[in-house]
Design an enzyme around this catalytic site. Structure first.
Site, PDB file in Angstrom:
ATOM      1  N   ASP A 159       0.962   2.681   3.786  1.00  0.00           N
ATOM      2  CA  ASP A 159       0.099   3.750   3.285  1.00  0.00           C
ATOM      3  C   ASP A 159       0.928   5.019   3.059  1.00  0.00           C
ATOM      4  OD1 ASP A 159      -2.083   5.101   2.333  1.00  0.00           O
ATOM      5  OD2 ASP A 159      -3.117   5.279   4.253  1.00  0.00           O
TER       6      ASP A 159
ATOM      7  N   HIS B 258       0.812  -1.221   0.000  1.00  0.00           N
ATOM      8  CA  HIS B 258       0.000   0.000   0.000  1.00  0.00           C
ATOM      9  C   HIS B 258       0.849   1.276   0.000  1.00  0.00           C
ATOM     10  CE1 HIS B 258      -3.814   2.011   1.907  1.00  0.00           C
ATOM     11  NE2 HIS B 258      -3.173   2.854   1.111  1.00  0.00           N
TER      12      HIS B 258
HETATM   13  O1  DOR Z   1      -4.131   9.383   4.813  1.00  0.00           O
HETATM   14  C1  DOR Z   1      -4.436   8.991   3.692  1.00  0.00           C
HETATM   15  N1  DOR Z   1      -3.831   9.461   2.586  1.00  0.00           N
HETATM   16  N2  DOR Z   1      -5.401   8.104   3.583  1.00  0.00           N
HETATM   17  C2  DOR Z   1      -5.912   7.734   2.408  1.00  0.00           C
HETATM   18  O2  DOR Z   1      -6.772   6.922   2.379  1.00  0.00           O
HETATM   19  C3  DOR Z   1      -5.419   8.361   1.161  1.00  0.00           C
HETATM   20  C4  DOR Z   1      -4.057   8.842   1.326  1.00  0.00           C
HETATM   21  C5  DOR Z   1      -3.623   9.746   0.212  1.00  0.00           C
HETATM   22  O3  DOR Z   1      -3.792   9.399  -0.953  1.00  0.00           O
HETATM   23  O4  DOR Z   1      -3.038  10.804   0.500  1.00  0.00           O
HETATM   24 ZN    ZN Z   2      -6.950   4.554   2.412  1.00  0.00          ZN
HETATM   25 ZN    ZN Z   3      -3.801   4.746   1.010  1.00  0.00          ZN
END
Ligand code: DOR
Ligand code: ZN
Ligand code: ZN
Length: 465
Positions: free
Chosen positions: A331, A86
């Site tokens: 993430d 991710h």
């Molecule tokens: O904190 C986040 N940033 N959560 C998400 O789901 C998307 C991501 C982003 O693309 O910046």
């Molecule tokens: Zn997300």
């Molecule tokens: Zn994400």
């Protein structure tokens, strides 16, 4: 040893020999005396690893070989190359935040040899052309594997489901609407039905859009104190529940992204007990920090889902330890400095993660006895590989030589100005951590090496850091 052997790599090779890792990055290599951690064979023992031409030749005790390149891994963890399911690389459309090249460099520096890139770019990765674009661009700029995740609906607009079969055929490893949920349950169900049919996993960002309202941090006393609108646990929990039930209804393989609440963990446990094909990830920031870390209007602490309470963090850690939670994903969400300099309310959600994940995992989980080193390799490489049905994530002989070497004892202070990522938006700048990536080897090529006083990232055509 100073004369690089010609391997027919021509100019690219010649340009790279200036770099300290350049001349040895494609040689037959013997990694000596490291603590080899390979979940596939349940190996946790001091061994040597020999590889050549991008393939692991042998893993055994005391290998004698005249390999041109020898890496002394005494005291180090030798793991299968780390896999991050991710990340957000922002290309195309938001190259001021990150590009595939800079994102791949950050991955290499963080010990990752494979990353899966989310489709919330502009345009979104919702077509065969866009999937091919990511794959081709990645091949052009990096030796690590950048694998595209395709959007569930056209333009991630939540209405028209994309062609999963074609997207998969062309290299998409999962489908996701990350950044948001597919809010319409009928569309979500139909997508899972189609995903089950072509056997592509659905990576779910669980967030009820109506319930979240204008929230920017975890709901509760702390948000009141800061004067911000809150995001309740239920914002995540109701979609986790819905999606697990839809996975049951359709037989889809469901992977829950960035779980942040204790009830998410409990629901994943129930789903697994029922034998559903449900997996889940936890990010380093969600197992490291609580909402109490937010003490000022600093958008480096703003992400979605938000930092929760201690009871949530405890349950996430417990889940990682027991294996209810399958893997650690970052993430990685880089944003531009000017965007994150805004107030908490106005800044975008997201923090960078690739270059702090190993250290946070060692500091918060391995050193505190939550995960064994072997489990760390499982959560960060072996299991992620299983989820996308990749033959990587292991050091078995004959597999691609994707290897990460980590010094678990090296203590240092995180310095975001040193990040290879364009995104310096991290809440961990200045934090003292333990665990440093020493080598990242992708397909037998050293893409990153660290020795005191010399840090080197090698992508394809920028040989020097
Ligand atoms: O904190 C986040 N940033 N959560 C998400 O789901 C998307 C991501 C982003 O693309 O910046
Ligand atoms: Zn997300
Ligand atoms: Zn994400």
């Amino acid at each position: 040893r100073d004369q690089p052997r010609s391997r027919g790599l021509g100019d690219v090779y010649k340009r790279q020999i200036d770099c300290c890792v350049g001349k040895e990055r494609i040689m037959k290599t013997l990694i000596k005396g490291g603590r080899v951690l390979d979940p596939a064979s349940k190996t946790d023992a001091v061994k040597d690893v020999l590889f050549e031409d991008g393939v692991i030749l042998k893993v055994a005790e005391n290998i004698t070989d005249d390999a041109e390149n020898v890496i002394d891994a005494d005291g180090m963890f030798v793991m299968p190359g780390l896999i991050d399911l991710h990340v957000h690389f922002r290309e195309p459309g938001f190259e001021h935040k990150e590009t595939i090249r800079t994102g791949a460099r950050a991955a290499a520096r963080g010990g990752f040899t494979t990353v899966c890139a989310m489709p919330n770019t502009k345009p979104a990765i919702d077509s065969v052309e866009m999937v091919r674009y990511i794959i081709d661009k990645a091949k052009e700029v990096t030796d690590i594997n950048v694998l595209p995740i395709a959007a569930i609906t056209a333009g991630q607009d939540g209405e028209y489901i994309t062609d999963f079969e074609k997207l998969k055929e062309n290299g998409a490893v999962a489908v996701s609407e990350d950044g948001k949920s597919v809010m319409n349950a009928r569309v979500a169900r139909q997508a899972m039905r189609l995903a089950a049919e072509v056997d592509i996993p659905v990576f779910a960002h669980c967030e009820d859009k109506n319930l979240v309202a204008r929230g920017v941090m975890n709901a509760g006393e702390k948000a009141k104190e800061m004067g911000f609108y809150g995001i309740m646990n239920a914002v995540e929990d109701v979609i986790v529940a819905r999606d697990i039930l839809l996975a049951k209804n359709t037989g889809a393989r469901l992977h829950l992204c960035h779980c942040s609440t204790k009830d998410s963990v409990r629901m994943v446990e129930l789903a697994k007990k029922e034998g559903l094909q449900v997996t889940a990830e936890v990010t380093p920031h969600h197992f490291t920090l609580t909402e109490d870390a937010i003490t000022s209007d600093d958008a480096n602490f703003k992400m979605n889902p938000p930092l929760r309470k201690q009871e949530d963090v405890d349950e996430l850690k417990e889940g990682l330890s027991s294996g209810i939670m399958d893997c650690i994903s970052t993430d990685h969400a880089p944003h531009h400095k000017t965007e994150k300099e805004r107030s908490f309310v106005d800044a975008p959600f997201g923090i960078t993660g690739l270059e702090t994940s190993v250290a946070l995992t060692i500091t918060e989980l391995v050193d505190k006895g939550v995960l064994t080193p072997l489990q760390m390799a499982e959560r960060m490489s072996y299991t992620p590989a299983q989820i996308i049905k990749s033959d990587r994530g292991t050091l078995l002989e004959g597999r691609p030589a994707d290897i990460t070497i980590i010094d678990p004892a090296d203590e240092y202070v995180i310095d975001s100005s040193m990040f290879a990522s364009m995104g310096k938006n991290t809440p961990f700048n200045g934090k003292t951590v333990k665990g440093r990536v020493r080598y990242t080897i992708a397909g037998g090529k050293t893409v990153y090496s660290y020795r005191p006083g010399c840090e080197c990232i090698v992508d394809k055509d920028v040989p020097k850091l």
